[in-house]
Scaffold this motif. Sequence first.
Motif, mmCIF file in Angstrom:
data_model
loop_
_atom_site.group_PDB
_atom_site.id
_atom_site.type_symbol
_atom_site.label_atom_id
_atom_site.label_comp_id
_atom_site.label_asym_id
_atom_site.label_seq_id
_atom_site.Cartn_x
_atom_site.Cartn_y
_atom_site.Cartn_z
ATOM 1 N N LEU B 10 0.821 -1.220 0.000
ATOM 2 C CA LEU B 10 0.000 0.000 0.000
ATOM 3 C C LEU B 10 0.855 1.270 0.000
ATOM 4 C CD1 LEU B 10 -2.838 -0.930 2.556
ATOM 5 C CD2 LEU B 10 -3.080 -0.697 0.083
ATOM 6 N N SER B 50 -1.696 -0.854 9.064
ATOM 7 C CA SER B 50 -2.833 -0.215 8.391
ATOM 8 C C SER B 50 -3.645 0.492 9.469
ATOM 9 C CB SER B 50 -3.686 -1.253 7.665
ATOM 10 O OG SER B 50 -4.352 -2.064 8.593
ATOM 11 N N ARG B 177 -12.932 -3.850 3.781
ATOM 12 C CA ARG B 177 -11.897 -3.143 3.016
ATOM 13 C C ARG B 177 -12.186 -1.642 2.901
ATOM 14 N NH1 ARG B 177 -13.130 -7.719 1.733
ATOM 15 N NH2 ARG B 177 -11.648 -9.426 1.590
ATOM 16 N N ARG B 180 -10.317 0.940 0.589
ATOM 17 C CA ARG B 180 -9.381 0.171 -0.250
ATOM 18 C C ARG B 180 -10.124 -0.454 -1.423
ATOM 19 N NH1 ARG B 180 -6.077 -3.829 3.468
ATOM 20 N NH2 ARG B 180 -5.880 -2.497 5.289
ATOM 21 N N GLU B 181 -9.354 -1.045 -2.316
ATOM 22 C CA GLU B 181 -9.972 -1.731 -3.444
ATOM 23 C C GLU B 181 -10.878 -2.841 -2.911
ATOM 24 O OE1 GLU B 181 -7.042 -2.602 -6.546
ATOM 25 O OE2 GLU B 181 -8.544 -3.998 -7.354
ATOM 26 N N GLN B 183 -13.841 -2.264 -1.540
ATOM 27 C CA GLN B 183 -14.632 -1.757 -0.412
ATOM 28 C C GLN B 183 -16.101 -2.186 -0.542
ATOM 29 O OE1 GLN B 183 -14.333 2.516 0.785
ATOM 30 N NE2 GLN B 183 -16.447 2.639 0.151
#
Lengths: 231, 231
Positions: B10, B50, B177, B180-181, B183
Amino acid sequence: MAGYTTYIELVRPFIAGKTVICTAMKKEIQRAGAAIDTALAGTSCAMVSSGDAGIYAMAGLVLELCRRRGITIAASDAGEIPPDALAVEVVPGIPALCAGAALLGAPLTHDFAVISLSDLLTPWEVIEKRLEAAAAADFVIVLYNPRSRRRHWQLEAACRIALRHRSPQTPTGIVSRAAREGQRVRIVPLSQLPAATVDMQTIVFIGNSTTFTYGDRMVTPRGYAGKYDTA
Amino acid sequence: MAGYTTYIELVRPFIAGKTVICTAMKKEIQRAGAAIDTALAGTSCAMVSSGDAGIYAMAGLVLELCRRRGITIAASDAGEIPPDALAVEVVPGIPALCAGAALLGAPLTHDFAVISLSDLLTPWEVIEKRLEAAAAADFVIVLYNPRSRRRHWQLEAACRIALRHRSPQTPTGIVSRAAREGQRVRIVPLSQLPAATVDMQTIVFIGNSTTFTYGDRMVTPRGYAGKYDTA
């Protein structure tokens, strides 16, 4: 741009040329209402909170007022906003509980409960019940709005409840004005919390039964201890 | 720079030219140890998590390991770092609970409890006691690590505990998620939570007795309701 005077001043460098709706404390409803009026009239309006807008802050009030006024809000994933709908977006931020925890070390590495001691909008009996439950179940306890000029006895009462379940030596972090001018960070034993200088711009962290101090930090272990030897 | 593979990817665009200590999941202790070794050898090292590094994340483990190794850490307010001390700084971030709450609307406008359902490092009896306490005292409940392939029954058990104290209709937010991708954001009645698609990258928000849905949002009121008429 709408917000409480103090917060507007914090973002002043970034809002040159913007119209500002700025009101004093305890005028939250008028301020949020004015922001909604502005948006309904066709001008995008940002409502500013300190920390995260969703934790004891304005995101909830804006949505509550929209509902009360019968406003249709656009779905979050709506590609195009329907003409009769208002788009409301909540932008997350770094909450005071994270800013404060980082300054203290790592008090929130395990389960925690967040409780506001302000009984302006919540009956004290509800607050008391939550303090008791959180203390008995060994949560790390984060206290928002621990004390103000008018609310001077609540912190001591909260402390008495915690002391029924935790050692007087429990590390307790006190962070005032995190990441702002006048920032102050202290760690005291739980028994000394009532005597500490604490105000509305302070957040308090009461450790759980395993929280320890190390240098000038406060750490709640996650539970890796038993794993070190096999690592 | 040290971190779990996924998180390193990330931040990849920002770390060109940096040495990377990258390990798979469940190697937290080795990774944190390698980061400490690097810092002790004289090279500044950032450990990446994260969300917020202090909430169920690596800040606590780094401090725990430093203490275990008998390392002296420099005081936060030390102007100059003593030669025998290691400077450890925790940088706060936006935790998943804020990112998720913002996507849902405003579920955290009142007191809340944060509980991890992972019983890898915590006995299930402790988790169960905390769920019971939080549900009984009407906290909004945020569940981290709700389910994994090996831990499949915990979420249903947590749900049963919550249902002893809350209506089956209680709005329950499920965010996977966040930011983020891939989600995904959903709101279901509490009774339908066990059947929902939930994994380790999901965070669950169980509303309190006053939480309501409005459009595609979930809102926990702060308690201003009684104040509208006088506003």
